[in-house]
Design a protein around this motif. Structure first.
Motif, PDB file in Angstrom:
ATOM      1  N   MET A   1       0.847  -1.190   0.000  1.00 40.07           N
ATOM      2  CA  MET A   1       0.000   0.000   0.000  1.00 40.07           C
ATOM      3  C   MET A   1       0.885   1.243   0.000  1.00 40.07           C
ATOM      4  O   MET A   1       1.799   1.369   0.800  1.00 40.07           O
ATOM      5  CB  MET A   1      -0.892  -0.018   1.240  1.00 40.07           C
ATOM      6  CG  MET A   1      -1.978   1.009   1.174  1.00 40.07           C
ATOM      7  SD  MET A   1      -3.318   0.656   2.322  1.00 40.07           S
ATOM      8  CE  MET A   1      -2.485   0.698   3.887  1.00 40.07           C
ATOM      9  N   LEU A   2       0.609   2.158  -0.949  1.00 44.24           N
ATOM     10  CA  LEU A   2       1.456   3.335  -1.112  1.00 44.24           C
ATOM     11  C   LEU A   2       1.321   4.292   0.069  1.00 44.24           C
ATOM     12  O   LEU A   2       0.298   4.324   0.748  1.00 44.24           O
ATOM     13  CB  LEU A   2       1.067   4.094  -2.386  1.00 44.24           C
ATOM     14  CG  LEU A   2       1.054   3.322  -3.691  1.00 44.24           C
ATOM     15  CD1 LEU A   2       0.613   4.234  -4.821  1.00 44.24           C
ATOM     16  CD2 LEU A   2       2.411   2.729  -3.990  1.00 44.24           C
ATOM     17  N   LEU A   3       2.375   5.042   0.298  1.00 51.06           N
ATOM     18  CA  LEU A   3       2.341   6.146   1.252  1.00 51.06           C
ATOM     19  C   LEU A   3       2.412   7.414   0.400  1.00 51.06           C
ATOM     20  O   LEU A   3       3.437   7.697  -0.212  1.00 51.06           O
ATOM     21  CB  LEU A   3       3.523   6.046   2.206  1.00 51.06           C
ATOM     22  CG  LEU A   3       3.524   7.035   3.364  1.00 51.06           C
ATOM     23  CD1 LEU A   3       2.407   6.695   4.344  1.00 51.06           C
ATOM     24  CD2 LEU A   3       4.858   7.010   4.080  1.00 51.06           C
ATOM     25  N   ALA A  13      -1.846   7.007   4.123  1.00 52.77           N
ATOM     26  CA  ALA A  13      -1.914   5.708   3.451  1.00 52.77           C
ATOM     27  C   ALA A  13      -2.805   5.785   2.214  1.00 52.77           C
ATOM     28  O   ALA A  13      -3.754   6.567   2.153  1.00 52.77           O
ATOM     29  CB  ALA A  13      -2.448   4.658   4.410  1.00 52.77           C
ATOM     30  N   GLU A  14      -2.496   4.953   1.278  1.00 56.01           N
ATOM     31  CA  GLU A  14      -3.200   4.932  -0.015  1.00 56.01           C
ATOM     32  C   GLU A  14      -4.708   4.751   0.152  1.00 56.01           C
ATOM     33  O   GLU A  14      -5.496   5.252  -0.646  1.00 56.01           O
ATOM     34  CB  GLU A  14      -2.629   3.770  -0.849  1.00 56.01           C
ATOM     35  CG  GLU A  14      -3.191   3.660  -2.236  1.00 56.01           C
ATOM     36  CD  GLU A  14      -2.673   2.409  -2.956  1.00 56.01           C
ATOM     37  OE1 GLU A  14      -1.672   1.846  -2.500  1.00 56.01           O
ATOM     38  OE2 GLU A  14      -3.279   2.012  -3.951  1.00 56.01           O
ATOM     39  N   HIS A  76       7.011   1.742  -7.883  1.00 57.26           N
ATOM     40  CA  HIS A  76       5.984   2.442  -7.110  1.00 57.26           C
ATOM     41  C   HIS A  76       6.551   3.610  -6.302  1.00 57.26           C
ATOM     42  O   HIS A  76       5.924   4.073  -5.361  1.00 57.26           O
ATOM     43  CB  HIS A  76       5.205   1.496  -6.202  1.00 57.26           C
ATOM     44  CG  HIS A  76       4.369   0.533  -6.960  1.00 57.26           C
ATOM     45  ND1 HIS A  76       3.544  -0.383  -6.364  1.00 57.26           N
ATOM     46  CD2 HIS A  76       4.222   0.336  -8.287  1.00 57.26           C
ATOM     47  CE1 HIS A  76       2.953  -1.108  -7.289  1.00 57.26           C
ATOM     48  NE2 HIS A  76       3.342  -0.693  -8.466  1.00 57.26           N
ATOM     49  N   THR A  77       7.739   4.068  -6.650  1.00 55.82           N
ATOM     50  CA  THR A  77       8.299   5.236  -5.979  1.00 55.82           C
ATOM     51  C   THR A  77       7.540   6.481  -6.433  1.00 55.82           C
ATOM     52  O   THR A  77       7.242   6.633  -7.622  1.00 55.82           O
ATOM     53  CB  THR A  77       9.778   5.426  -6.381  1.00 55.82           C
ATOM     54  OG1 THR A  77      10.411   4.158  -6.293  1.00 55.82           O
ATOM     55  CG2 THR A  77      10.480   6.421  -5.483  1.00 55.82           C
ATOM     56  N   ILE A  78       7.204   7.341  -5.483  1.00 55.05           N
ATOM     57  CA  ILE A  78       6.553   8.596  -5.845  1.00 55.05           C
ATOM     58  C   ILE A  78       7.641   9.634  -6.061  1.00 55.05           C
ATOM     59  O   ILE A  78       8.385   9.981  -5.144  1.00 55.05           O
ATOM     60  CB  ILE A  78       5.530   8.996  -4.775  1.00 55.05           C
ATOM     61  CG1 ILE A  78       4.371   8.008  -4.862  1.00 55.05           C
ATOM     62  CG2 ILE A  78       5.042  10.428  -5.004  1.00 55.05           C
ATOM     63  CD1 ILE A  78       3.310   8.177  -3.851  1.00 55.05           C
TER      64      ILE A  78
ATOM     65  N   TYR B 245       5.040  -4.910   1.857  1.00 52.00           N
ATOM     66  CA  TYR B 245       4.335  -4.209   0.799  1.00 52.00           C
ATOM     67  C   TYR B 245       5.020  -2.890   0.479  1.00 52.00           C
ATOM     68  O   TYR B 245       6.080  -2.580   1.027  1.00 52.00           O
ATOM     69  CB  TYR B 245       2.870  -4.012   1.209  1.00 52.00           C
ATOM     70  CG  TYR B 245       2.216  -5.309   1.604  1.00 52.00           C
ATOM     71  CD1 TYR B 245       1.892  -6.258   0.640  1.00 52.00           C
ATOM     72  CD2 TYR B 245       1.970  -5.622   2.937  1.00 52.00           C
ATOM     73  CE1 TYR B 245       1.324  -7.467   0.998  1.00 52.00           C
ATOM     74  CE2 TYR B 245       1.408  -6.833   3.297  1.00 52.00           C
ATOM     75  CZ  TYR B 245       1.089  -7.753   2.325  1.00 52.00           C
ATOM     76  OH  TYR B 245       0.541  -8.954   2.671  1.00 52.00           O
ATOM     77  N   ASP B 246       4.349  -2.085  -0.373  1.00 53.06           N
ATOM     78  CA  ASP B 246       4.964  -0.857  -0.856  1.00 53.06           C
ATOM     79  C   ASP B 246       5.235   0.138   0.253  1.00 53.06           C
ATOM     80  O   ASP B 246       4.498   0.227   1.229  1.00 53.06           O
ATOM     81  CB  ASP B 246       4.052  -0.215  -1.895  1.00 53.06           C
ATOM     82  CG  ASP B 246       4.109  -0.988  -3.200  1.00 53.06           C
ATOM     83  OD1 ASP B 246       5.222  -1.277  -3.635  1.00 53.06           O
ATOM     84  OD2 ASP B 246       3.043  -1.319  -3.744  1.00 53.06           O
ATOM     85  N   HIS B 247       6.262   0.923   0.041  1.00 53.65           N
ATOM     86  CA  HIS B 247       6.596   2.054   0.903  1.00 53.65           C
ATOM     87  C   HIS B 247       6.715   1.654   2.372  1.00 53.65           C
ATOM     88  O   HIS B 247       6.163   2.287   3.258  1.00 53.65           O
ATOM     89  CB  HIS B 247       5.575   3.192   0.723  1.00 53.65           C
ATOM     90  CG  HIS B 247       5.569   3.739  -0.677  1.00 53.65           C
ATOM     91  ND1 HIS B 247       4.776   4.771  -1.066  1.00 53.65           N
ATOM     92  CD2 HIS B 247       6.268   3.379  -1.772  1.00 53.65           C
ATOM     93  CE1 HIS B 247       4.972   5.029  -2.352  1.00 53.65           C
ATOM     94  NE2 HIS B 247       5.881   4.187  -2.796  1.00 53.65           N
ATOM     95  N   LEU B 249       5.515  -0.887   4.178  1.00 52.09           N
ATOM     96  CA  LEU B 249       4.387  -1.410   4.950  1.00 52.09           C
ATOM     97  C   LEU B 249       4.588  -2.904   5.175  1.00 52.09           C
ATOM     98  O   LEU B 249       4.799  -3.660   4.230  1.00 52.09           O
ATOM     99  CB  LEU B 249       3.066  -1.173   4.202  1.00 52.09           C
ATOM    100  CG  LEU B 249       1.843  -1.584   5.017  1.00 52.09           C
ATOM    101  CD1 LEU B 249       1.532  -0.536   6.067  1.00 52.09           C
ATOM    102  CD2 LEU B 249       0.638  -1.807   4.128  1.00 52.09           C
ATOM    103  N   ARG B 276       3.832   0.745   9.308  1.00 48.48           N
ATOM    104  CA  ARG B 276       4.557   1.543   8.318  1.00 48.48           C
ATOM    105  C   ARG B 276       5.936   1.830   8.920  1.00 48.48           C
ATOM    106  O   ARG B 276       6.039   2.391  10.007  1.00 48.48           O
ATOM    107  CB  ARG B 276       3.784   2.835   8.063  1.00 48.48           C
ATOM    108  CG  ARG B 276       4.303   3.646   6.947  1.00 48.48           C
ATOM    109  CD  ARG B 276       4.007   3.091   5.577  1.00 48.48           C
ATOM    110  NE  ARG B 276       2.605   3.194   5.188  1.00 48.48           N
ATOM    111  CZ  ARG B 276       2.165   2.975   3.950  1.00 48.48           C
ATOM    112  NH1 ARG B 276       3.005   2.618   3.001  1.00 48.48           N
ATOM    113  NH2 ARG B 276       0.890   3.058   3.675  1.00 48.48           N
TER     114      ARG B 276
END
Lengths: 95, 455
Positions: A1-3, A13-14, A76-78, B245-247, B249, B276
């Motif tokens: 899940m993206l931050l 959180a996404e 998935h890097t912002i 998971y991403d970033h 998590l 996180r």
């Protein structure tokens, strides 16, 4: 899940966001001069790049503001977050 | 002959006896036992049947990696299917049953499948039972295969969901993980240390090699105390990190009350964490590899490192007449420890022809060494009775040696699951793919993990 770094609220959180698809799509015009192909492009054709992608996000469960995100679709890097209406600032990947 | 409890040793509490039921009969273990160690101590070697041919299966490992000891815990609405006996901590009044055996574990009618296995290859029934309709046959076929039974009633227990943030999350509390958590805690950042077992220590709980000039036990005690005294360190025991998971998590599954008797459980039974993290340190250690040979699924065949875990944690010997098959030095440590505990080691079969100092130690204890050979077939019906071996090189002859337990050690596989999930390549474990992940200890290809962490 993206931050995702909301420019108004900070990192969240996404799950709080809604993705609005590709950014910087300009409506063609004036209407009378646009052929069917250009309309179809405007309505339906979207980029699906492997790498940097500019997209619109809505902080739906927060400040309810729209903003732009430059995201790498592989890692998935912002890469950048910037307000709506701004022209695309260059990022390190640079497109 | 099968497993038994030694007179002394282990970290179990011998003053607190715990009664439990297995397969309808009552047994006794000690506080600190797992269901697996208590079964082994009671001489039970047959704990399950294979999925399709219903071949006899015994305990193969001592922890998370156990493939065979799959049981149904409790009964009625509180029943949980398909738990690993090695991960169930014993509590008073525990009820466990083997899964999918009829009429009994020792005499399973479906084992007849095994006799005609040549004629029922994979997917045979999907092709054969098509006429007049698959649904005519499906219920009986589904009953024959499969594992435990799902509960029919709603789950009476409560569960919890929690979010958390931390600067550094360390997965695995072995030597590398503890050292990483200690070093990270020094700088004042928030640290979470996650361990799937009820105790910290990982391999340190079994190995007797000194760490930083003191005994492993003393080092572990001191380090645990130091970690507990720090207010910026959170230690989660009985907690499995299941996803990266991403970033940054991480998903965690904490078993809060599973180790308590049902009448002493208050509050949630399990908790799902979504954490996180600024930085994730994977110190997940390694699993021992088994050996491939005919009938290596017979009860009595076990991983060498697991035998050491049973011995040093629960003071349980897996057998009385043990043969070890190995291709590396680590199994010699196990052999010597078992020998020192008074258990007969009949032979060590090593696929290498030249072995270093560990072989001299074994020879000093008059343990028979068979070098340059590997096991080819285990023999026995419900438990291994002998193992035949064949030469890998020309120096040895083919032969057979009687045993009631065969310990296998085919080397070590780093536990790279989370590492791989983070997008990294297992072959380059030292180079994590993401800036928020790093790898220490066994997965980084380092055997003496502390030395590396000191860097």
């Amino acid at each position: 899940m993206l931050l995702i770094l909301c420019p108004y609220c900070g990192p969240r959180a996404e799950i709080e966001f809604r993705c609005g698809g590709e950014s910087h799509i300009e409506r063609p015009g004036p209407y009378s001069e646009v052929d069917d192909g250009a309309w179809a492009d405007y309505l339906f054709t979207r980029k699906n790049p492997k790498g940097e992608h500019r997209e619109r996000w809505l902080h739906a469960a927060g400040c309810r503001q729209w903003f732009n995100v430059a995201r790498d679709t592989v890692s998935h890097t912002i890469l950048a977050v910037y307000p709506m209406g701004k022209t695309r600032p260059p990022t390190e990947a640079g497109t | 002959m099968s497993g038994w409890r030694l007179k002394s040793g282990g970290t179990i509490d011998r003053d607190r006896r715990v009664r439990f039921q297995w397969d309808g009969r009552s047994y006794e273990g000690f506080a600190g036992d797992t269901l697996a160690s208590a079964l082994l101590a009671n001489g039970i070697s047959l704990v399950g049947r294979s999925f399709k041919y219903h071949r006899p299966r015994g305990l193969f490992a001592a922890g998370l990696e156990e493939p065979n000891g799959i049981v149904q815990l409790e009964a009625d609405e509180a029943t949980i299917p398909n738990l690993k006996a090695t991960q169930i901590e014993l509590y008073d009044g525990l009820i466990a049953t083997p899964v999918n055996v009829k009429p009994s574990l020792e005499f399973d009618l479906m084992a007849a499948n095994s006799l005609v296995k040549r004629f029922i290859p994979a997917a045979f029934y999907y092709k054969t039972f098509m006429w007049p309709g698959w649904h005519w046959f499906e219920p009986s076929i589904r009953r024959a295969a499969g594992l435990g039974t799902a509960p029919a009633e709603p789950d009476p227990d409560a569960y919890e969901h929690r979010f958390a943030h931390t600067d550094i999350l360390v997965v695995g509390a072995g030597a590398a993980g503890i050292a990483a958590a200690l070093a990270a805690a020094e700088s004042g950042t928030s640290v979470m240390l996650v361990e799937v077992e009820p105790e910290l220590g990982g391999g340190l709980r079994d190995e007797k090699q000194p760490v930083e000039g003191q005994s492993a036990t003393a080092w572990l005690k001191k380090a645990t105390k130091a970690l507990a005294s720090k207010s910026n360190v959170t230690i989660l025991r009985r907690t499995m990190a299941f996803g990266f998971y991403d970033h940054g998590l991480i998903g965690l599954h904490e078993r809060i009350a599973d180790h308590l008797p049902p009448d002493q459980r208050h509050g949630p039974r399990q908790r799902l964490w979504k954490v996180r993290c600024g930085q994730v340190i994977l110190a997940t250690g390694a699993f021992e590899r088994p050996f491939p040979f005919a009938r290596n699924d017979l009860p009595g065949v076990m991983l060498a490192s697991s035998a050491l875990s049973y011995l040093s944690r629960y003071a349980v010997a897996p057998g009385r007449n043990i043969v070890i098959a190995t291709n590396n030095d680590s199994a010699y440590t196990v052999g010597l420890a078992l020998h020192d505990a008074g258990i007969q080691i009949s032979a060590i079969i090593d696929s290498r022809t030249t072995v270093g100092a560990c072989a001299r130690d074994a020879e000093e204890k008059a343990i028979r060494l068979i070098l340059g050979a590997a096991p080819v077939r285990a023999k026995g019906r419900l438990r291994i009775e002998s193992v035949s071996f064949a030469p890998v090189s020309s120096t040895t002859e083919t032969g057979s040696v009687g045993c009631d337990t065969l310990l296998v050690s085919g080397g070590w596989n780093p536990t790279v699951h989370l590492h791989s999930q983070s997008g990294a390549c297992a072959a380059s474990a030292q180079r994590p793919s993401r800036p928020d992940a790093s790898v220490y200890g066994r997965p980084s290809g380092c055997r003496r993990s502390l030395g590396r962490f000191a860097e």
